[in-house]
Structures are given as structure tokens and as C-alpha cells.
Design a protein around this motif. Structure first.
Motif, PDB file in Angstrom:
ATOM      1  N   ALA A 100      47.324  66.937  26.271  1.00  0.00           N
ATOM      2  CA  ALA A 100      45.897  66.661  26.410  1.00  0.00           C
ATOM      3  C   ALA A 100      45.154  67.266  25.230  1.00  0.00           C
ATOM      4  O   ALA A 100      45.634  68.196  24.577  1.00  0.00           O
ATOM      5  CB  ALA A 100      45.359  67.226  27.720  1.00  0.00           C
TER       6      ALA A 100
ATOM      7  N   ARG B  85      46.048  62.464  26.813  1.00  0.00           N
ATOM      8  CA  ARG B  85      44.824  62.181  27.550  1.00  0.00           C
ATOM      9  C   ARG B  85      43.721  63.112  27.066  1.00  0.00           C
ATOM     10  O   ARG B  85      43.949  64.295  26.822  1.00  0.00           O
ATOM     11  CB  ARG B  85      45.086  62.371  29.044  1.00  0.00           C
TER      12      ARG B  85
ATOM     13  N   VAL C 205      40.373  65.256  27.777  1.00  0.00           N
ATOM     14  CA  VAL C 205      39.834  65.952  28.942  1.00  0.00           C
ATOM     15  C   VAL C 205      38.553  66.684  28.546  1.00  0.00           C
ATOM     16  O   VAL C 205      38.311  66.965  27.367  1.00  0.00           O
ATOM     17  CB  VAL C 205      40.851  66.954  29.532  1.00  0.00           C
TER      18      VAL C 205
ATOM     19  N   ASP D  38      37.492  68.066  34.215  1.00  0.00           N
ATOM     20  CA  ASP D  38      38.838  67.577  34.481  1.00  0.00           C
ATOM     21  C   ASP D  38      39.754  68.732  34.885  1.00  0.00           C
ATOM     22  O   ASP D  38      39.535  69.888  34.510  1.00  0.00           O
ATOM     23  CB  ASP D  38      39.409  66.882  33.247  1.00  0.00           C
TER      24      ASP D  38
ATOM     25  N   LEU E 296      42.696  70.850  34.368  1.00  0.00           N
ATOM     26  CA  LEU E 296      43.554  71.196  33.232  1.00  0.00           C
ATOM     27  C   LEU E 296      44.950  71.613  33.661  1.00  0.00           C
ATOM     28  O   LEU E 296      45.841  71.711  32.814  1.00  0.00           O
ATOM     29  CB  LEU E 296      42.912  72.331  32.416  1.00  0.00           C
TER      30      LEU E 296
END
Length: 903
Positions: A675, A711, A713, A718, A720
Motif C-alpha cells: 500500500a 492499493r 490508502v 482506511d 492499515l
């Protein structure tokens, strides 16, 4: 057309006969109780019970259970809709599969189609005939009649070969198998190419059906060549197509790094197109091959050798006279003899070596010890040093010569010397000059002599007609040293003014680039396999005569690749050593099916079993409800939950940057993924996403880990905890995170996640504390990390586990190189010794990021050799460090391992 319904295991359907028995079992009631007169019970006769229990099961529940049982039986019987028979006849199937270079481009699709054909053959049996010879040189031959399982196993072992199919051997193999089995039904998976003997092969096969791919997608890279301006020209061959074709071509190094990209445009109805790579000399010299992106086939690769490498020649002369003086200058004839497209530079030795020249021509140039040392280093790196003699070199003897020379000058045919000027003798077969035209009209009147007492015959490349050496040479490291023992102008010889002098210069300047003599035997050094990768040659490869190299045909004995001898290498490419591309005519009256159009059986067994399981779950919920164990609302919730578990709703595709709440589980959360923190800047986020995607792909290729797509974030919104590694790019416009985001990032680090903080400034100052850490930092980095509980930091060295988690890294560059990298100090790491944070300023994502064509999205600074590879290696180490921690530092098992070794 939809075929009839059938069953994979029809015997299981006999279980349906048990349904009546099951019916009576479910309808059975317990036996009536024995009646015993008990007068007090009369008092309870008129009292109505508060709960009644049925003596029989409700009819609808009975029907539900019978239906579930029937569905289980039918599901295990394997119902399927079989397509209409694709293969006529009743005997075994003779399945001929093209597996030459023309089929390599879509060979996985061919194997899939072949498996479908084997399935359709059923119990008829299959005879397999791969049409290309094996790597050991074994000619194609048909197999025995194979069962379905054996045929599928044989297909699993089949692969494409980098040479054409052997049609004559294919025809003989078909004739031989038909003599033993008369009722064979021929099926041909063809590559669509017309080759010598194709018509006889198809006639012998007598195929009942042809399976073919789309020949419009076939591509073949012709051998590259140099244009007059020195640019490298790529040519793509194809079959004529009514539409326009835009085919990208990549110029790659020997390690596969793409240096440039060009697009070849092929007009409608045309069979080829070209495009050029006009690169700086420093980059052009690193190109080792051209490749078509996304095409894992030998036809999509064209290797470069000395003839197609751009040559940079440095010219330098001794003395004070003008070396370019018309007809008299020492460099006048040399300059005009250089091959077209050569980059010519003049200057001092230091300047020429530093400019990237790969060949130096020195005309009567005396050398001091410092010059000799520089030239030795130049030749060790692969350069070619060519020295012409003259009065200055004769007077000042130095040690840079393949063989010791005698002092003075030998005069032939002068007023004070006997004899006459000598002609050039024929070149020996083993000489690097073999194959050049003999300069019959050239004569030598003066020369420097080689000391005959120490002469090594292997260093003599050319002699005069009286046997005196005139050209001597020897390998020096990866390069070459050549001494021509006469002048580069007409003062001592007429060779420079002969018509054959350019051929000599062309041969000499290419010696460092892999050119080989035109005679002698060449051996395979690296060859292409069926996927277009360079591999070691197999046992079936045979030497190739250099004299017949231009007319050699690709075969198992002479596969495409790099061939050579002690003097260098030359490329044997498919483009000019296979028959010209032509589309094979289709035989009349034979049905043709595309690879992707073979009908498949539609199986319903899993779906029916899923429905049966759903009915059984519903039955369980209804039973609990009827027995009073749960209420109606609980039964509904239980039924909905179990049904969702059995048949979850299909996931909907989402963008990587789609916004989800902290309570939502994103798609693919069960698969590990990387991420990055969204910055709000579209360009920065795109680089982060592309960089992490490229590293995820490399982790998939290099390790056993498999990562989902990265992705974006937003910390504080979001979740994590779903990600092992979080990449946070910080730019000058980055705003400090809010309190929820800071708490989320701290919790991420405390929970075992790896936070990678990176800037794109290439600086060396980072925020933090601890011994040896410079607290001065860029303002943006200091503001962004002010609210985080960053532990004490120390500089990352090659002794830390992170430097050798997977690859061995001695440096940790990104798009920039040289800035230090910091991790948590020893005492500030978690219980496993893993640092929760890595901080740097090398812009790692900028070095990792690739575009859709596989090209780097950002240039490197300073762009030193191996910088991008080292950055990718460090990226893989970061991911493996986040996934596995310090497992490579675990010494607990060392004593047990040593004891086991001692035993």
C-alpha cells in the motif's frame, strides 16, 4: 450448436432408486404406546395441552429433504452438456501439432486447444505428432496410441522449439504410423506458415479438421543493421494484413534492461516495417538485443553482434605535421577507410578514451609509460588499439606491442638496399584477417621488423610474400592490440591507397565488438530456446563453418543465438535464416476452427451440489425453528449467513484508489498486498502505484510470495492492518497528517507493519534522533513526521538483515544515489529485531516504476551502471523484510545443523 446432456459418472444415478425407501423412512412414525388404565389421568382429560407435537413430518419439509437428496445424487453423477462431435470417425485421433518457432508465440493456447481435443477423443485414443525436431536432433515421430491420461501427460511435456518444423520428416512419420494403424483421423494444429514440403505433409496427414491461430498476429524480427548516420534500425516482418500495424520494439541490454523504445509502423497490405534507435553513443554501445514486448518467442528477439554495433573510433597521430593533410597526412587514408556510420573522434588519448571510443587508431604515435598504462586499461575493458608504424615509433621503441620489435627500419627496393618492394601474402586460415580480399596490387617498401628470436607464430596475422610479418596482434584482456608494421599513408607502402584497405580497417575496428573471421569453425556460445531466452547450448548443437554462415539454416544442430571463436561472437538470428514468411494455403473441403473456438463441455455438477448444500442448510434452519431452539428472526439470520458462506456474492471490480471506510474489507484483503499513502497529487500517486506494482511483479517472479495489486490508502480512514508494507512519498507540497492519521500510522508501526518514508529530493538529512544522526532535515519531511513516534534511528549498512533479506545489497539507491538510509536502532526494534520504519531520500518508487510497455517512467541520477537493478533488489528486500522479518538472522538452529553435518 448445443449437444446432448450426459453424465461423467452415470452409475451414481442408480441412487435415485433409493428415494422411495428414503421417503418411507422419513414418513415413519414411532410405535404406539401401550395403554394402561390409570384412573387419576381422567382428571387431565379435559385440559388442553399448551404445545402439540406432530406425529408426522410436514409434507413440504419432506419434499425439501427428498429434493436435496436427489440433487446430491445428480450432482455427484456429473451432469454436463457435451458439444457436438468435432472429430469424425471412430478410430484413434492422429493429432499433429506445430511446435516450431512459428507456433511459439501462442503455444500455450495451442496446448489448451490440444487438451480439449484429447477430451473430445474420449476412449478413441490419441497419436501425438510434434512437427519440430527435438533439441538432441531426433527427427519428428508419431507416438503410440495413448490413453487420455497419457496424452495429457505428453502434452504437458511438449514445448515450442526455436527452429522450423521438419516437413519431410513429418511426412515420413505419418506414412510410418498409417502403415500400422489404418483408421486414423487426422487433426492438424497448424501455425499457418508455408514451408518447403508443407503441401506433401498436409496431403499425407489428410486432416479431417484444421485448428489454426490468427496468423495476422505473427511477428518476426529481422536482423538489425546500422543506417548511414549510425542509428540502429529495427525491422519487423509479418504476413500482409489489411489494417495498419503499430508494433513496439525495445532495445535491451544483455541483462534485459530496456534502454529505448521505438514503434515500427507497417502499412495496410505491407509485409514489413522499420524504425530506428538514435541513442547517445554511451547508451548505443550497451544494446545487446532487440525484443518485441510481451512476446516470449524466438521470433521476437534479434541479437546484436559486431556488425550491428555502433562503432566509435578515436584517431590520434604523432608528430607536428598536419595528420589530415590531403594525400600525405598520416590519418588521411584511415579516416576515409572507416566504414559508413562510424562515429569518428580526434583528440588526445585521454580525451578519446574518456569519450567512450571502442577502437583507437594511432598513426606513428610514440607512447610514454602513462599512455601505455591507460591503453592497457582500455584494452582490458574490451577496446581495440591499432598502431601504425612510422619514423617516430621506429626511433622511440616502447613496450606496447604484441611481439618485441627490432630497432631501425627495413628498406626494400631502395637505392641503398637490395631487393624490391614486397607484396602482401595470402592470409592464413586461422588469422583474424582470413576472408578479406587479398590486396594484390599493394606493396611494402619499408617496415619495422619483429624480433625473430622471440616471435610467437600465433601473433602473426599477415605476412609479406617473403614471409616477413607485416601485421601482428594479440588479445589483451577483453580487447585487442594490433600492430601494422608500416605507415598509415603512402610513405612506406601502397596498401593505404589500395581498394582493399577499407576492408582491413573495417575488420580491425570491429574486433572488439565480436566480429569473427570469414573462415574457420564457429561454436555456439549461447542459444535461444523456444521462449526467446538465451541458454547454454545442448548436446545436439554442432560447429558451424564460418564460410557458410550467411547461408546456414536454423536447425537443432545450428539454433539461433551467439556463435563465435576465440576472436569474438556473431549473431545467428531467425530473421534471415528461416524460409520467408508466407501464409500456407488451406486444403479444400477441410473445416477450419480457430484456437479459441473449440467448443467445451458445460459441467453442472458443482452448481447442483452447491444448490443441494443450500437446501440442506435451509432444512437445518427450519428444523431448529420447528423445535423451538431459535426464533424466526434468528432462523432468518442464520439462513442468510450460511447461504452467503456457501454462495458469496460476486466481488465487483474497484479501482485501487477507491475510497472505503475503515470498517469495510477491500477486495483481495486475504491476499498480501502493498500500500501507499495517497498524497493528493495525481502524478506522485501514479508513480507510487506503478513502482509498487513493478516491485510486486518482481517479488512474484523471484520469490515464493505472490502479491496482489498495490492499493492507495488514507491513514486514519482506511484500515492499515491489512498491509505488511506502507510506502509514504513525501514531497515539498505534502501537508502534515492530522491527529487520526498520526495515531493510525503509529499503530501501524507498533502492530508489526513496515513504514517506508521516502522523499524525491536526493538529500541526505533526515529527521530523527540517536547517535550519529544529523537532525537537520528538509522542512517538508520534518513537518510531515513531527507527530509520529519515530524510534531512535541509525544508518543502514550492508551488515543489517535488510541488506541481505533476499538479495545482497551493498548500496540502497533509488532514482537518486548516495543519500543515506536510516532504520530503527537496535534497541528500538520490536521483539523480533525488525525495524518498524525505513527512512530515505532516494525516491525508490521513481526507480521501480514502469509504464504499460515495461519502460522505466523516470530517468536515474546519476544513472550509474547497475543503479536501477540495485534499486529493484532493495525493493524486493524491503518486501521480504516486511513479510518475513529477520528470519535470516536466526541462529537458533545452527548447532543442530552442524551436528547433523558431522553425522
Amino acid at each position: 450448436m448445443i449437444g446432448p446432456l450426459s453424465f461423467a459418472a452415470p452409475a451414481i444415478l442408480t441412487g435415485l432408486a433409493l428415494l422411495p425407501a428414503l421417503y418411507f423412512m422419513l414418513r415413519a412414525t414411532p410405535p404406539a404406546p401401550r395403554r394402561q388404565v390409570f384412573p387419576p389421568l381422567r382428571l387431565l382429560h379435559d385440559i388442553l395441552p399448551t404445545e402439540r407435537s406432530p406425529v408426522r413430518m410436514p409434507w413440504w419439509l419432506l419434499l425439501l429433504r427428498l429434493l436435496a437428496a436427489a440433487l446430491v445424487i445428480i450432482g455427484f453423477a456429473g451432469p454436463e452438456i457435451v458439444p457436438p462431435p468435432l472429430l469424425p470417425g471412430h478410430g484413434p485421433i492422429l493429432l499433429a501439432i506445430d511446435n516450431g518457432w512459428g507456433a511459439a508465440q501462442d503455444f500455450p493456447a495451442r496446448l489448451t486447444a490440444a487438451r480439449h481435443l484429447v477430451d473430445q477423443a474420449g476412449t478413441r485414443g490419441v497419436v501425438l505428432l510434434p512437427t519440430a525436431a527435438t533439441a538432441t536432433g531426433q527427427q519428428p515421430r508419431a507416438s503410440d496410441v495413448l490413453t487420455r491420461a497419457a496424452a495429457l501427460a505428453a502434452l504437458g511435456a511438449l514445448h515450442a522449439e526455436p527452429w522450423p518444423s521438419d516437413r519431410a520428416a513429418d511426412t515420413r512419420a505419418i506414412d510410418a504410423i498409417r502403415r500400422h494403424i489404418a483408421d486414423l483421423t487426422g487433426v492438424y494444429l497448424t501455425d499457418g506458415l508455408a514451408e518447403p514440403g508443407s503441401a506433401s505433409f498436409v496431403a499425407a496427414l489428410a486432416p479431417a479438421r484444421l485448428i489454426t491461430g490468427d496468423t495476422a498476429d505473427l511477428r518476426l524480427l529481422a536482423p538489425p543493421h546500422l543506417a548511414a548516420n549510425g542509428a540502429l534500425v529495427a525491422t519487423v516482418l509479418t504476413l500482409p494484413h489489411p489494417g495498419r500495424i503499430d508494433q513496439p520494439v525495445l532495445a535491451e541490454t544483455a541483462s534485459g534492461v530496456a534502454l529505448a523504445r521505438a514503434t515500427v509502423k507497417i502499412g495496410p497490405g505491407r509485409a514489413q516495417g522499420s524504425a530506428s534507435f538514435d541513442l547517445p553513443v554511451a547508451l548505443a554501445g550497451k544494446i545487446a538485443r532487440l525484443a518485441l514486448p510481451g512476446m516470449a518467442a524466438p521470433g521476437g528477439v534479434a541479437l546484436l553482434d559486431g556488425a550491428t554495433s555502433r562503432v566509435v573510433v578515436g584517431l590520434v597521430s604523432g608528430g607536428t605535421a598536419n595528420p589530415e593533410q590531403r594525400l600525405l597526412g598520416t590519418l588521411y587514408y584511415v579516416r576515409r577507410a572507416l566504414p559508413p556510420g562510424t562515429t569518428i573522434r580526434t583528440g588526445s588519448l585521454d580525451d578519446l578514451i574518456a569519450s567512450g571510443a571502442n577502437a583507437l587508431i594511432m598513426a606513428d604515435l610514440p607512447l610514454n609509460p602513462a599512455d601505455i598504462a591507460r591503453l592497457h586499461h582500455f584494452m582490458a575493458a574490451g577496446g581495440v588499439a591499432i598502431r601504425f608504424a612510422g619514423p617516430l615509433t621506429a626511433a622511440t621503441k616502447d613496450a606496447l606491442t604484441p611481439d618485441p620489435l627490432l630497432p631501425g627500419v627495413r628498406a626494400l627496393g631502395s637505392a641503398l638496399a637490395a631487393g624490391k618492394p614486397e607484396a602482401i601474402a595470402a592470409f592464413d586460415r586461422g588469422s583474424p584477417l582470413a576472408g578479406l580480399p587479398l590486396p594484390a596490387s599493394a606493396t611494402v617498401s619499408r617496415q619495422i621488423l619483429v624480433n625473430p628470436a622471440t616471435l610467437d607464430p600465433a601473433t602473426v596475422w599477415a605476412r609479406l610474400s617473403d614471409g616477413t610479418p607485416i601485421v601482428i596482434g594479440a588479445r589483451q584482456g577483453r580487447g585487442m592490440l594490433v600492430s601494422i608494421l608500416t605507415t598509415a599513408n603512402a610513405a612506406w607502402s601502397t596498401w593505404p591507397i589500395s581498394a582493399d584497405f577499407p576492408a582491413l580497417i573495417d575488420r580491425l575496428v570491429h574486433l572488439g565488438k565480436g566480429a569473427v573471421p570469414k573462415s574457420g569453425r564457429l561454436h555456439a556460445i549461447r542459444v535461444l530456446d523456444g521462449s526467446g531466452a538465451l541458454v547454454l547450448p545442448g548436446s545436439g548443437v554442432r560447429p558451424l563453418e564460418a564460410s557458410g554462415f550467411a547461408h546456414a539454416l536454423i536447425s537443432p544442430a545450428h539454433p539461433p543465438g551467439l556463435w563465435g571463436d576465440a576472436h569474438g561472437t556473431i549473431a545467428l538470428n531467425l530473421g534471415d535464416h528461416v524460409p520467408p514468411l508466407a501464409r500456407a494455403p488451406l486444403p479444400a473441403g477441410v473445416p477450419v476452427t480457430n484456437l479459441d473456438s473449440i467448443p467445451r463441455a458445460r459441467r453442472f455438477g458443482p452448481d447442483i451440489l452447491g444448490l443441494a448444500l443450500a437446501l440442506l442448510i435451509a432444512d437445518a434452519a427450519i428444523t431448529l425453528l420447528l423445535r423451538g431452539a431459535i426464533r424466526l428472526r434468528g432462523a432468518a439470520l442464520l439462513l442468510a449467513g450460511l447461504m452467503w458462506f456457501v454462495m458469496p456474492p460476486p466481488a465487483h471490480a474497484q479501482s485501487n484508489d477507491a475510497h472505503n471506510s475503515a470498517h469495510d474489507v477491500p477486495p483481495g484483503a486475504l491476499a498480501p498486498m502493498l500500500a501507499y499513502v495517497r498524497t493528493g497529487d495525481a502524478n506522485t500517486d501514479a508513480i507510487s502505484r506503478a513502482g509498487l506494482a513493478a516491485i510486486s511483479d518482481q517479488v512474484d517472479q523471484e520469490t515464493a510470495a505472490h502479491l496482489a495489486a498495490p492499493r492507495g490508502v488514507t491513514p486514519g480512514i482506511d484500515n492499515l492492518n491489512l498491509y505488511p508494507l506502507l510506502y509514504w512519498p513525501i514531497t515539498a507540497t505534502t501537508t502534515p497528517p492530522g491527529k487520526p492519521a498520526c495515531h493510525a500510522l503509529d499503530a501501524f508501526m507498533a502492530g508489526g507493519g513496515l513504514l517506508v518514508i521516502d522523499t524525491d529530493g536526493g538529500g541526505s538529512d533526515l529527521p530523527g534522533s540517536g547517535a550519529g544522526f544529523d537532525p537537520g532535515a528538509t522542512a517538508a519531511l520534518r513537518r510531515a513526521t513531527a507527530c509520529l513516534a519515530i524510534p531512535p534511528l541509525e544508518r543502514l549498512t550492508d551488515r543489517d538483515t535488510l541488506a541481505h533479506t533476499f538479495f545482497l545489497n551493498r548500496s540502497f539507491p533509488g532514482r537518486f544515489d548516495g543519500a543515506p538510509v536510516y532504520i530503527a536502532a537496535k534497541g528500538a526494534r520490536d521483539a523480533d529485531g525488525v525495524s518498524p520504519v525505513v527512512i530515505g531520500s532516494n525516491d525508490w518508487a521513481g526507480a521501480w516504476a514502469l509504464d504499460g510497455a515495461g519502460m522505466p517512467m523516470r530517468a536515474l541520477l546519476p544513472g550509474s551502471p547497475g543503479q536501477r537493478q540495485a534499486a529493484n533488489w532493495f525493493g524486493v528486500n524491503l518486501v521480504m523484510y516486511a513479510l518475513t522479518g529477520t528470519y535470516k538472522s536466526d541462529q537458533v538452529q545452527i548447532p543442530a545443523i552442524l551436528r547433523r553435518l558431522a553425522q
